[in-house]
Design an enzyme around this catalytic site. Structure first.
Site, short mmCIF file in Angstrom:
data_model
loop_
_atom_site.label_atom_id
_atom_site.label_comp_id
_atom_site.label_asym_id
_atom_site.label_seq_id
_atom_site.Cartn_x
_atom_site.Cartn_y
_atom_site.Cartn_z
N TRP A 248 0.63 -1.11 -0.16
CA TRP A 248 0.05 -0.42 0.08
C TRP A 248 0.69 1.26 0.18
CZ3 TRP A 248 1.96 2.30 4.26
CH2 TRP A 248 2.49 1.15 5.12
N ASN A 249 2.18 1.22 0.22
CA ASN A 249 2.38 2.43 0.34
C ASN A 249 3.03 3.22 -0.54
OD1 ASN A 249 4.58 0.38 0.12
ND2 ASN A 249 6.42 1.48 0.97
N LYS B 40 -1.86 -8.62 -8.26
CA LYS B 40 -3.16 -8.22 -7.10
C LYS B 40 -3.05 -7.03 -5.89
CE LYS B 40 -3.18 -9.27 -2.76
NZ LYS B 40 -3.77 -7.50 -2.40
N PRO B 41 -3.15 -6.15 -6.05
CA PRO B 41 -2.86 -4.63 -5.17
C PRO B 41 -3.24 -4.65 -3.12
CG PRO B 41 -4.49 -4.46 -6.32
CD PRO B 41 -4.53 -5.46 -6.94
N ALA B 42 -2.81 -3.94 -3.13
CA ALA B 42 -2.59 -4.28 -1.60
C ALA B 42 -4.37 -3.99 -1.58
CB ALA B 42 -2.15 -3.07 -0.33
N GLY C 93 6.66 -5.90 -0.24
CA GLY C 93 6.33 -6.03 1.02
C GLY C 93 6.80 -6.65 1.95
N SER C 94 5.68 -7.35 2.93
CA SER C 94 6.62 -7.54 4.38
C SER C 94 7.90 -8.96 3.91
CB SER C 94 6.46 -7.86 5.53
OG SER C 94 5.61 -9.39 5.18
N GLU D 38 11.11 -8.00 -3.14
CA GLU D 38 11.89 -6.99 -2.66
C GLU D 38 10.82 -6.85 -1.01
OE1 GLU D 38 12.30 -2.96 -1.18
OE2 GLU D 38 10.81 -2.51 -3.05
N CYS E 55 10.33 1.07 2.26
CA CYS E 55 10.84 0.16 2.51
C CYS E 55 12.83 0.81 2.43
CB CYS E 55 10.55 -0.98 2.07
SG CYS E 55 11.44 -0.44 -0.35
N GLU F 36 12.08 -2.68 11.79
CA GLU F 36 11.99 -2.10 10.65
C GLU F 36 10.72 -0.93 11.51
OE1 GLU F 36 10.59 -3.23 7.45
OE2 GLU F 36 10.98 -1.47 5.70
#
Ligand code: ADP
Length: 478
Positions: free
Chosen positions: A147-148, A171-173, A224-225, A246, A280, A382
């Site tokens: 989402w960022n 597939k977006p957030a 993502g995470s 990533e 990130c 993080e």
């Protein structure tokens, strides 16, 4: 407003349920988005697989022309896309506009690079043999984005995939699907052949499990995470898919005693506060030489205190909302833990809630913590928020050791006016990216990516298209 998923070249009627998307600055509902089912995912994959059989055989020129048209439409619609982004993500409008242009650059760059996918002829060991190497698209690609950066994270994957001849499902957030849906209106206007680009929304785990089991999906690309990245790595082993990840980061920013302090301050602000620190590659630890610590801190605090917080559409706002309660609780928890363990709160350290929705509408003041040490959670975890932990060092080796003391290895930054130090430190930092005397490193033509637990693969530039290509060796006997 109710939205639809996109496959087979158009938006599809949705019969199942929907989920809501909220404005993170006040909790207002912005729209309802399909909670796609496993069967929707299967249909999307089926269409994208058929699309690949067609798309792979088209000329590079044909594919790249369509990408260029898409770029033109994005630029034409950049203000509308940016408004939607600020509504659903909260980032200041000018940052959203910047992201649209940055994201569009990937479409432009790969619309050019897609024409330069070359093979090789290799001298053979016998006179009657010919060794040829071709580059071919990997096939159907499934992308998952956070989402960022609701736009650029999509184009950074979609553009090289399509240019290489792959078909692509995104597939977006769940927090920010509306920018992606608006983008797909433009995809529809360009008129890509059926199955070339698709967009699905819904439960990430359910949809991804369908894709993971399907051997027609040949590649997963994820931003993502680290936790989800590790899961995807495991899942993709089932059908041995190619994978690009990533993941998280914990960027150090080192200010050596010979640094240009004003440049270092500018770099700190640029690398820390974009998107409220929810990035990130955001600076997560400032390491500053003891000789210049006081001057650096004084100048930094002066700038940080000037930053305006608020709704991203308000004039001069630099810091928007944190995406949700989970995000703000993590930031607050890290700050409190550091203070309890002896860090000094220089400024900030406060949150505010706006609206009636408990989960969203959270703001966190830009914060500086001085005297941070290894026993504090913020040193290793993080943050994803507007907090600058400051750590002092005595010599260069100590700075490098502190910087590398993390499982992450995405971005790093350092400031020095010494040319020798610049080379040596850039080599010694265990990171995929190094900003040298700058806090802004992203560019469509540069290879973005991390080492260690920050990921696998590179996005951007000619390195980025390799991730969507297979190398085929053809041996001819004549
Ligand atoms: P964040 O904590 O920043 O939201 P996540 O890694 O949870 O980071 O989310 C990034 C993307 O991964 C989002 O699109 C999200 O929907 C997706 N995602 C989350 N969990 C899973 C999962 N189990 N399988 C596949 N995708 C997932």
């Amino acid at each position: 407003m109710k939205y639809s998923i996109f496959y087979d070249g158009s938006f599809q009627e949705h019969e199942g349920d929907y989920f809501k998307v909220y404005d993170p600055s006040n909790g207002n509902v912005l729209g309802e988005v399909p909670n796609a089912s496993e069967s929707d995912m299967e249909k999307t994959i089926e269409s994208a697989y058929k699309g690949f059989e067609f798309w792979r055989d088209k000329t590079a020129e044909y594919r790249c022309d369509l990408l260029e048209k898409l770029y033109d439409l994005v630029i034409e619609e950049k203000e509308n896309l940016a408004k939607i982004m600020t509504m659903e993500n909260g980032k200041p409008y000018l940052e959203s506009l910047g992201e649209i242009v940055y994201g569009a650059n990937f479409l432009k760059w790969y619309s050019e690079e897609g024409k330069r996918i070359y093979g090789q002829f290799i001298p053979a060991s016998s006179e009657n043999k010919r060794i040829m190497v071709r580059k071919q698209p990997v096939g159907l690609v499934y992308g998952i984005t956070p989402w960022n950066f609701p736009f650029a994270m999509i184009t950074r994957k979609l553009a090289p995939a399509l240019a290489a001849g792959c078909t692509f499902i995104i597939k977006p957030a769940a927090e920010t699907p509306l920018t992606a849906l608006k983008f797909f209106e433009l995809v529809e206007r360009v008129g890509f052949p059926k199955g070339v680009c698709s967009l699905i929304t819904g439960d990430a785990k359910t949809l991804t499990e369908v894709a993971m089991k399907d051997s027609r999906v040949r590649k997963i690309t994820f931003t993502g995470s680290t936790a989800v990245g590790k899961l995807l790595m495991k899942q993709s082993s089932e059908t041995v898919k190619k994978i690009s990840l990533e993941l998280g980061g914990h960027a150090p920013l080192i200010v050596f005693d010979d640094a240009d302090i004003d440049k270092a301050i500018k770099g700190t602000l640029a690398s820390k506060f974009r998107n409220c620190g929810q990035v990130c590659i955001a600076t997560n630890r400032v390491l500053v030489h003891e000789k210049i610590h006081d001057l650096y801190l004084e100048k930094l605090t002066e700038q940080v205190l000037k930053m305006k917080i608020g709704n991203g559409f308000e004039d001069q706002v630099k810091i928007g909302p944190v995406i949700n309660k989970k995000g703000v609780d993590k930031i607050d928890g890290q700050v409190k833990d550091a203070i309890e363990k002896g860090a000094k709160l220089v400024c900030g350290g406060e949150s505010k809630h706006v609206g009636d929705n408990d989960d969203v509408g959270h703001f966190y003041k830009p914060t500086i913590l001085d005297g941070v040490t290894r026993d504090m959670a913020i040193f290793y975890d993080e943050t994803f928020g507007p907090v600058i932990p400051v750590i002092t060092f005595k010599d260069d080796q100590e700075a490098i050791d502190l910087a590398n003391d993390t499982p992450y290895g995405l971005a790093s930054y350092f400031f020095t006016e010494s040319i020798s130090k610049a080379f040596v430190v850039a080599e010694k930092l265990d990171y995929g990216m190094v900003g040298l005397n700058t806090g802004a490193i992203s560019a469509a033509q540069a290879p973005f990516g991390g080492v260690k637990e920050s990921g696998i693969g590179r996005e951007g530039g000619h390195f980025g298209i390799e991730e969507y290509l297979e190398t085929k060796y053809v041996c001819l006997e004549i």
